[in-house]
Design a protein around this motif. Structure first.
Motif, PDB file in Angstrom:
ATOM      1  N   ARG A  39       0.765  -1.189   0.087  1.00  0.00           N
ATOM      2  CA  ARG A  39      -0.078   0.237   0.142  1.00  0.00           C
ATOM      3  C   ARG A  39       0.796   1.183   0.067  1.00  0.00           C
ATOM      4  O   ARG A  39       0.456   2.482  -0.344  1.00  0.00           O
ATOM      5  CB  ARG A  39      -0.982  -0.038   1.264  1.00  0.00           C
ATOM      6  CG  ARG A  39      -2.328  -0.568   1.035  1.00  0.00           C
ATOM      7  CD  ARG A  39      -3.384  -0.268   2.023  1.00  0.00           C
ATOM      8  NE  ARG A  39      -3.632  -1.141   2.891  1.00  0.00           N
ATOM      9  CZ  ARG A  39      -4.089  -0.766   4.135  1.00  0.00           C
ATOM     10  NH1 ARG A  39      -4.484   0.414   4.470  1.00  0.00           N
ATOM     11  NH2 ARG A  39      -4.382  -1.689   5.044  1.00  0.00           N
TER      12      ARG A  39
ATOM     13  N   PRO B 251       3.189   3.859  -4.840  1.00  0.00           N
ATOM     14  CA  PRO B 251       2.288   4.790  -5.544  1.00  0.00           C
ATOM     15  C   PRO B 251       1.672   4.186  -6.785  1.00  0.00           C
ATOM     16  O   PRO B 251       1.267   5.008  -7.654  1.00  0.00           O
ATOM     17  CB  PRO B 251       3.032   5.915  -5.506  1.00  0.00           C
ATOM     18  CG  PRO B 251       4.283   5.504  -5.835  1.00  0.00           C
ATOM     19  CD  PRO B 251       4.477   4.210  -4.837  1.00  0.00           C
TER      20      PRO B 251
ATOM     21  N   LYS C  15      -3.037   1.484  -7.090  1.00  0.00           N
ATOM     22  CA  LYS C  15      -3.494   1.678  -5.740  1.00  0.00           C
ATOM     23  C   LYS C  15      -4.905   1.075  -5.807  1.00  0.00           C
ATOM     24  O   LYS C  15      -5.370   0.359  -4.717  1.00  0.00           O
ATOM     25  CB  LYS C  15      -3.438   2.970  -5.642  1.00  0.00           C
ATOM     26  CG  LYS C  15      -2.115   3.311  -4.752  1.00  0.00           C
ATOM     27  CD  LYS C  15      -2.195   4.849  -4.010  1.00  0.00           C
ATOM     28  CE  LYS C  15      -0.979   5.306  -3.470  1.00  0.00           C
ATOM     29  NZ  LYS C  15      -0.674   4.327  -2.250  1.00  0.00           N
ATOM     30  N   ASN C  16      -5.667   0.916  -7.001  1.00  0.00           N
ATOM     31  CA  ASN C  16      -6.907   0.510  -7.014  1.00  0.00           C
ATOM     32  C   ASN C  16      -7.103  -0.874  -6.856  1.00  0.00           C
ATOM     33  O   ASN C  16      -8.272  -1.500  -6.730  1.00  0.00           O
ATOM     34  CB  ASN C  16      -7.770   1.106  -8.251  1.00  0.00           C
ATOM     35  CG  ASN C  16      -7.068   0.766  -9.344  1.00  0.00           C
ATOM     36  OD1 ASN C  16      -5.822   0.866  -9.542  1.00  0.00           O
ATOM     37  ND2 ASN C  16      -7.827   0.319 -10.423  1.00  0.00           N
TER      38      ASN C  16
ATOM     39  N   ILE D 124      -4.864  -2.833  -4.851  1.00  0.00           N
ATOM     40  CA  ILE D 124      -4.415  -3.578  -3.780  1.00  0.00           C
ATOM     41  C   ILE D 124      -5.625  -3.888  -2.889  1.00  0.00           C
ATOM     42  O   ILE D 124      -6.426  -3.078  -2.856  1.00  0.00           O
ATOM     43  CB  ILE D 124      -3.606  -2.547  -2.878  1.00  0.00           C
ATOM     44  CG1 ILE D 124      -2.515  -1.966  -3.915  1.00  0.00           C
ATOM     45  CG2 ILE D 124      -3.201  -2.903  -1.645  1.00  0.00           C
ATOM     46  CD1 ILE D 124      -1.623  -0.827  -3.121  1.00  0.00           C
TER      47      ILE D 124
ATOM     48  N   THR E  69      -1.334  -7.135  -8.354  1.00  0.00           N
ATOM     49  CA  THR E  69      -1.153  -5.798  -8.091  1.00  0.00           C
ATOM     50  C   THR E  69      -0.147  -4.903  -8.945  1.00  0.00           C
ATOM     51  O   THR E  69      -0.244  -3.741  -8.893  1.00  0.00           O
ATOM     52  CB  THR E  69      -1.089  -5.318  -6.781  1.00  0.00           C
ATOM     53  OG1 THR E  69       0.178  -5.731  -6.478  1.00  0.00           O
ATOM     54  CG2 THR E  69      -2.305  -5.859  -5.934  1.00  0.00           C
TER      55      THR E  69
END
Length: 364
Positions: A77, A80, A83-84, A86, A135
């Protein structure tokens, strides 16, 4: 808060000091309970102590399931990009003869199946690898050459394991996974050397993977082409040239292709920024004229260098802040993120650095 400060607070404010401490404690507790990763970490600490005392396999499994999984997801997390993607929580299921298979039982949760008979170090690597696969490099894995894909994955896992703060696991990974894989493949070794240099300067997760994430969104649903392969290779080479640039050398600071358009400002010379920030404002305008879609302002302080003097360092920080204020007030850009971190320069010296990512708005 140190015990001494707590004691002084109670002496100074009496009952109200105790009430204030209770309120702070409750707020912290709520914050932990809301954050599933932090809740898992606290559970994991309990089972870690239990395992050290009892040496029972069941306690060790729960330690991995809670503490390690929570720390890995928390570390991810902190990066950067994507992020959507994770998960809100990372869970473990212990099933014999499984090796890192995953499934998503509900939105925001990722479950990884691990074999209880396997070495726990290997299970933790499986856990980190599963998180990376879900991710990172989403939408572009079908484009990447295998050595590049493997190099990115290997170094991302290394970064995650470093963040969880367990040197034993990291050593195991480097000895039995990372180094053997790199040594047996010359192409992988070549691309990995570039990724490592980029990572040493702090640009791997904060720039390269951010741009690859944006690239995946842009080319979603597009058939693979040699042009795409070359765009990604050239982006890595572009960042490698910046990462290995010696003091006083020039290197291109923008990279423009069909699908990648980025510009970089390097703020490193103390004498230059202390005399005026106008050259950096002009450089920012130059990047905007090139219609770049990302601008990264990278600055490296002198805090850990021998030639450091306190007054110059303070002035440097003030001028760096003033530069950000000018950018915010004079240009139509969105600040995507601002990250402060530590890295090493080309001479191996520890540096405090800052990366600010701006996204220009050309709509008017």
């Amino acid at each position: 808060m140190p015990f001494k400060d707590i004691f002084e607070l109670i002496l100074k404010y009496g009952v109200w000091g105790i009430v204030l401490l209770l309120v702070i404690f409750i707020l912290l507790l709520i914050r932990i309970l809301i954050d599933e990763d932090k809740t898992d970490i606290w559970r994991g600490r309990f089972y870690k102590v239990l395992y050290k005392i009892l040496k029972r396999r069941e306690a060790e499994k729960k330690y991995v399931a809670y503490d390690i999984a929570g720390r890995l997801n928390l570390a991810r997390r902190g990066m950067p990009f994507g992020k959507n993607l994770i998960p809100r929580s990372l869970k473990v299921e212990w099933i014999e003869s499984s090796s890192g298979q995953t499934y998503i039982p509900k939105e925001g949760e990722l479950v990884v199946k691990l074999d209880p008979a396997e070495e726990q170090e290997k299970n933790i690597i499986f856990l980190a690898h599963a998180l990376i696969q879900k991710t990172a490099l989403i939408g572009i894995r079908y484009i990447l050459e295998k050595p590049i894909e493997d190099s990115v994955d290997l170094n991302l896992i290394k970064n995650l394991l470093r963040e969880i703060g367990n040197p034993t696991i990291l050593d195991w990974y480097m000895k039995y996974e990372y180094i053997p894989q790199i040594e047996q493949n010359e192409k992988l070794k070549d691309w990995n050397s570039k990724i490592v240099e980029i990572d040493e300067r702090g640009l791997f997760t904060r720039l390269l993977l951010v741009e690859l994430d944006r690239y995946g969104v842009k080319i979603a649903g597009t058939s693979k082409s040699s042009e795409m392969e070359e765009e990604i290779k050239d982006l890595i080479k572009f960042l490698y040239n910046i990462a290995t640039k010696k003091y006083g050398e020039n290197a291109p600071l923008n990279h423009i292709t069909r699908n990648i358009k980025i510009g970089i400002l390097l703020v490193g010379e103390t004498s230059k920024i202390l005399s005026s920030i106008d050259p950096y404002i002009k450089a920012f305008i130059y990047q905007l004229k090139k219609q770049v879609e990302s601008i990264y302002v990278l600055s490296f302080s002198k805090e850990f260098l021998r030639e450091n003097d306190e007054e110059s360092e303070k002035a440097f920080e003030e001028m760096r802040g003033y530069l950000q204020e000018r950018i915010k007030s004079e240009f139509k850009v969105e600040k995507d993120f601002e990250l402060t971190y530590f890295c090493y320069d080309i001479k191996g010296r520890k540096r405090k650095a800052k990366c600010v990512h701006y996204i220009p708005d050309y709509s008017c």
